[in-house]
Design a protein around this motif. Sequence first.
Motif, PDB file in Angstrom:
ATOM      1  N   MET A   1      55.776   5.958  65.278  1.00 62.47           N
ATOM      2  CA  MET A   1      55.560   6.660  64.021  1.00 62.47           C
ATOM      3  C   MET A   1      56.560   6.208  62.971  1.00 62.47           C
ATOM      4  SD  MET A   1      53.413   8.708  62.811  1.00 62.47           S
ATOM      5  CE  MET A   1      53.108   9.935  61.560  1.00 62.47           C
ATOM      6  N   SER A  28      48.280   5.061  60.291  1.00 63.33           N
ATOM      7  CA  SER A  28      49.015   3.805  60.321  1.00 63.33           C
ATOM      8  C   SER A  28      48.992   3.155  58.953  1.00 63.33           C
ATOM      9  CB  SER A  28      48.389   2.857  61.356  1.00 63.33           C
ATOM     10  OG  SER A  28      48.964   1.588  61.269  1.00 63.33           O
ATOM     11  N   ASN A  44      49.652   1.573  70.627  1.00 64.74           N
ATOM     12  CA  ASN A  44      50.209   2.873  70.962  1.00 64.74           C
ATOM     13  C   ASN A  44      51.723   2.838  70.967  1.00 64.74           C
ATOM     14  OD1 ASN A  44      47.674   3.995  71.216  1.00 64.74           O
ATOM     15  ND2 ASN A  44      47.550   3.664  73.436  1.00 64.74           N
ATOM     16  N   SER A  47      53.151   3.046  67.607  1.00 68.96           N
ATOM     17  CA  SER A  47      52.929   4.337  66.969  1.00 68.96           C
ATOM     18  C   SER A  47      54.070   5.304  67.251  1.00 68.96           C
ATOM     19  CB  SER A  47      51.616   4.956  67.467  1.00 68.96           C
ATOM     20  OG  SER A  47      50.525   4.151  67.119  1.00 68.96           O
ATOM     21  N   HIS A  48      54.946   4.954  68.174  1.00 70.41           N
ATOM     22  CA  HIS A  48      56.029   5.847  68.574  1.00 70.41           C
ATOM     23  C   HIS A  48      57.358   5.216  68.166  1.00 70.41           C
ATOM     24  CE1 HIS A  48      52.692   7.541  70.580  1.00 70.41           C
ATOM     25  NE2 HIS A  48      52.734   6.789  71.660  1.00 70.41           N
ATOM     26  N   LEU A 136      51.490  14.903  65.297  1.00 68.67           N
ATOM     27  CA  LEU A 136      52.849  14.353  65.320  1.00 68.67           C
ATOM     28  C   LEU A 136      53.712  15.199  66.252  1.00 68.67           C
ATOM     29  CD1 LEU A 136      55.121  12.500  64.307  1.00 68.67           C
ATOM     30  CD2 LEU A 136      55.398  14.029  62.344  1.00 68.67           C
ATOM     31  N   ALA A 170      50.338  11.758  74.100  1.00 68.36           N
ATOM     32  CA  ALA A 170      49.893  11.279  72.794  1.00 68.36           C
ATOM     33  C   ALA A 170      48.549  10.567  72.908  1.00 68.36           C
ATOM     34  CB  ALA A 170      50.937  10.357  72.187  1.00 68.36           C
ATOM     35  N   SER A 174      45.193  11.938  71.244  1.00 66.20           N
ATOM     36  CA  SER A 174      44.502  11.043  70.314  1.00 66.20           C
ATOM     37  C   SER A 174      43.018  10.949  70.649  1.00 66.20           C
ATOM     38  CB  SER A 174      45.128   9.647  70.349  1.00 66.20           C
ATOM     39  OG  SER A 174      46.454   9.669  69.857  1.00 66.20           O
ATOM     40  N   GLU A 192      44.919   9.902  65.586  1.00 65.60           N
ATOM     41  CA  GLU A 192      45.989   9.415  66.452  1.00 65.60           C
ATOM     42  C   GLU A 192      47.153  10.389  66.468  1.00 65.60           C
ATOM     43  OE1 GLU A 192      48.610   5.331  67.126  1.00 65.60           O
ATOM     44  OE2 GLU A 192      47.288   5.565  65.411  1.00 65.60           O
ATOM     45  N   CYS A 193      47.639  10.695  67.650  1.00 66.80           N
ATOM     46  CA  CYS A 193      48.844  11.503  67.809  1.00 66.80           C
ATOM     47  C   CYS A 193      50.022  10.554  67.966  1.00 66.80           C
ATOM     48  CB  CYS A 193      48.720  12.401  69.031  1.00 66.80           C
ATOM     49  SG  CYS A 193      50.232  13.334  69.421  1.00 66.80           S
ATOM     50  N   GLN A 194      51.064  10.764  67.166  1.00 68.58           N
ATOM     51  CA  GLN A 194      52.206   9.871  67.187  1.00 68.58           C
ATOM     52  C   GLN A 194      53.487  10.641  67.500  1.00 68.58           C
ATOM     53  OE1 GLN A 194      52.189   7.286  63.778  1.00 68.58           O
ATOM     54  NE2 GLN A 194      50.013   6.865  63.963  1.00 68.58           N
TER      55      GLN A 194
END
Length: 287
Positions: A1, A28, A44, A47-48, A136, A170, A174, A192-194
């Motif tokens: 993220m 993103s 993925n 994203s973190h 998030l 996550a 997502s 999307e879960c970040q």
Amino acid sequence: MAEMLMRVFRHYSGAGEVTSASDANYPSLSPNNNNNNIDNNNKNKSSHCVVLGEAGCGKTALLFLSAVMAASEFGVRVVFLSRTPIHTLPAPLQGARAGVDLLSLKKIQFKYPRSAVDLLRDVASLHENDKTLPSLIVIDGLDQYLRSAGDHSQQSLIAARLSALLADTASFVSQKLTSARSDGGSGNAPQECQVIISLNSEAGDESPARGQALSVIERYFSAKCLLEREPEFGDTAWRVRFSGAQQSSCDLGMGWRLMYSQSGAMEFHAVPGENSQTPGNSTTAPE
């Protein structure tokens, strides 16, 4: 993220405006976010983000601002986990309360697990209620949980378990968010879960426990935000560097400086001359 953190710096430095949840590129910043050729594992991981810096450099305030921006500007749900309860705005944001949308805090769920076991349990339960799925997940002060776990072998074990659990959670959330959107949910709903986590990274700390735990975490968090003290400014300035993160064209090569005014307020500066043509504007957060 790291994308959300970069949005914070762009917005509060005056280098760029924050777009709304209708932005097709959310969450993103990559213009190729929908490119099916992107490897999902690498996507993925990017994203973190892990935020590293000395105690007192402003990590909590940065994570808090990221959570508020996600909730207020994009209207998404956020889970903020910390061992230390947050009863008021973080100190660097005091005096600028009018600049924080307090109503947006209703979309942020604050949890205060006391131990590493409690943290694992809370993360494991985040996917259980479809109505409160977070887009998030923020964990502030992960090092505090690791230290409470025991010796360095135990810390590495907890770091591995938690990192894998965060990645799996996550990914699962997502999938649920994407499914909800496909089944008639809001067209602007995130897919999307970040995750953003922070750890203390004291200068000169090369202990085996820290090194092993961080090495494990970096397997799952390829994007890093590093805050480094700038000695020429004393204790008032920190250079901010991003690595391993997808960046938009306006962020490529961007340099950032985080400074504290005499009143203690946090200021964001775009640094000129770091292969970026953006002027060195600055704004006091979150005004």
